[in-house]
Motif scaffolding. Structure first.
Motif: not given
Length: 496
Positions: A168-177, A181-183, A205-209, A336-344
């Motif tokens: 898959y490489g080291a990073s996805v460079c995109s949001t899950r939305q 979104n990988l298997s 991807g981030m514990g604090f977030a 749908c509503h978490s900023h971390s889910a939508v934007y990170s």
């Protein structure tokens, strides 16, 4: 209204099955011994002397007799809002700067049970540092949250992680939305839900977030306004005085105190007042419970009694990120509503695989007993280390099952001397003081790991004993048995 309640649970024998809410007496044993009065007096006196010298040095800087190395605001900016608060700036200049060499030490190796440190010295009283070119090898690591020892570089264990980098490489460079979104992300979320015994989970991807971006999504302004109106109108029972705070948000293990939440009592209150419960298991997931499932397992509480289960992968799993778990409706809402889910950006594939690898190992799904061995080893190491420190006469805080072990040092001068002396003996420790702790309760915070061998712990204890005598750190007035019970094998029986 602010009020402190001491909740007492009658001792019970843990013979009931999972989810009964019955906690054994041994899991509620916590120690918060008070130091002798002279210790508090000397601690305040020490801070007072350092503060007086700080004001004197500020006077010398003001008249130009001493150089000030800290950033200062220009005269033409005096009418603007100040960039620095007076006390914070004073504390940094005159107290923290004296002992800054005890923090932020540069690690130059894998932070496992031992690590290497780059030696540095200061020629201007800790305002700046320079490296000497010397490396301190094989310093015993008593400060990392590597509870189960999964922060490792064993090539055989990490092969699947390397495979995922190639795939898959080291990073996805995109949001899950979008297209991130990988298997393996979905595999991890299903695995977390199974591990915790809940309907669904979502990983970040981030514990604090995981906390900072999801709590606002769960407590929206409309429901908050409704609650505030009701609280203001009704007030407190009987007196009807207005409430100042209404909150049930707890941690599994409190990382500064080493204490474990009294979860059965909290759940009883939650049910009595029909509230919601948010449980942060950053330090407890993987570290406590007979199979590492955290404080719900430790206290034999059903996971369904906790509305929102949160944890991080940065400690017991040797990775990064965090999770929110609970009912499927909750997880679907957050998607749908978490900023971390939508934007990170989505979690890195090799990090995802590391978590999957560690969790399958803990659950025994890798076909081995390595996971349960590490959980048993952590429990044994924790009880052994705590018992020996108590036996030596140190005051330590927290629960007997907590791998976070705060050793109280109290006086500012002793904190500095302790950290430097332990490093001289190749023991890496974390020391903490005001304002992170109450002013009279500065401490060293040890974190026990399953990767620590008995020889390593004995070496640390040997040096602790010597340093404790040299610096007069053994403040406890209690007497402890020299043959403590280390752990109960019945706590770690494998499910058939």
């Amino acid at each position: 209204m602010y009020k402190t309640y001491t909740l007492c649970v009658p001792p019970a024998v843990q013979k009931n099955g999972p989810g009964t809410g019955v906690a054994s007496r041994k899991h509620t044993q916590e120690s918060f011994e008070q130091a002798p009065m002279y210790v508090a007096v000397m601690t305040y006196l020490g801070f007072g002397i350092v503060t007086l010298f700080g004001y004197f040095r500020d006077f010398l800087r003001a008249v130009g007799l001493e150089k000030c190395h800290l950033a200062q605001e220009r005269e033409e900016q005096k009418d603007f809002v100040p960039l620095y608060q007076d006390f914070e700036n004073f504390y940094t200049r005159n107290l923290y700067m004296r002992v800054r060499d005890n923090w932020n030490r540069p690690v130059c190796s894998l932070p496992g049970p031992v690590f290497d440190l780059m030696e540095r010295v200061s020629d201007d009283y800790n305002w700046t540092f320079r490296f000497t070119g010397r490396t301190l090898h094989n310093v015993i690591n008593m400060g990392s949250y590597n509870y189960l020892g999964f922060a490792e570089n064993n090539a055989d264990f990490l092969q699947t992680v390397a495979d995922k980098v190639n795939q898959y490489g080291a990073s996805v460079c995109s949001t899950r939305q979008e297209i991130g979104n990988l298997s393996i992300h979905e595999e991890l979320e299903q695995l977390v839900a199974n591990f915790l015994g809940v309907e669904a989970s979502m990983t970040y991807g981030m514990g604090f977030a995981t906390n900072s971006m999801n709590i606002p999504a769960l407590v929206d302004m409309h429901s908050l306004e409704k609650m505030l109106k009701e609280a203001v109108c009704s007030g407190q029972p009987r007196t009807h005085r207005p409430w100042k705070k209404i909150l049930i948000m707890v941690e599994g293990i409190y990382s500064m105190e080493g204490s474990v939440v009294r979860l059965p009592d909290i759940i009883a209150l939650k049910k009595k007042y029909k509230a919601y419960l948010y449980l942060d298991e950053a330090h407890s997931i993987g570290a406590v419970g007979r199979s590492g499932r955290g404080v719900t397992e430790l206290f034999n509480v059903h996971p369904a009694d906790v509305d929102v289960m949160m944890g991080t992968f940065t400690k017991s799993f040797g990775a990064a990120g965090g999770y929110i778990a609970g009912k499927k409706d909750l997880v679907d809402y957050l998607r749908c509503h978490s900023h971390s889910a939508v934007y990170s950006s989505a979690m890195s594939p090799p990090v995802t695989e590391q978590i999957i690898r560690a969790m399958k190992c803990i659950m025994g799904k890798d076909g081995s007993t390595e996971g349960i061995r590490r959980i048993r080893q952590l429990a044994e190491n924790t009880r052994y280390f705590r018992a020996r420190l108590k036996e030596m006469g140190f005051i330590i805080y927290g629960n007997d099952d907590s791998p976070v072990v705060p050793v109280l040092l109290y006086m500012p001068g002793k904190v500095v001397a302790f950290a430097r002396e332990m490093l001289e003996r190749k023991i890496g420790v974390v020391v903490v003081g005001f304002p992170a702790t109450p002013i009279t309760e500065a401490r060293a915070r040890f974190c026990v790991s399953a990767a620590h061998t008995r020889d390593m712990l004995n070496q640390v204890l040997h040096h602790m004993n010597e340093v404790g005598d040299a610096l007069c750190l053994k403040f406890s007035r209690r007497k402890y048995s020299s043959r403590p019970d280390l752990c109960d094998e019945a706590d770690f029986e494998l499910d058939s």
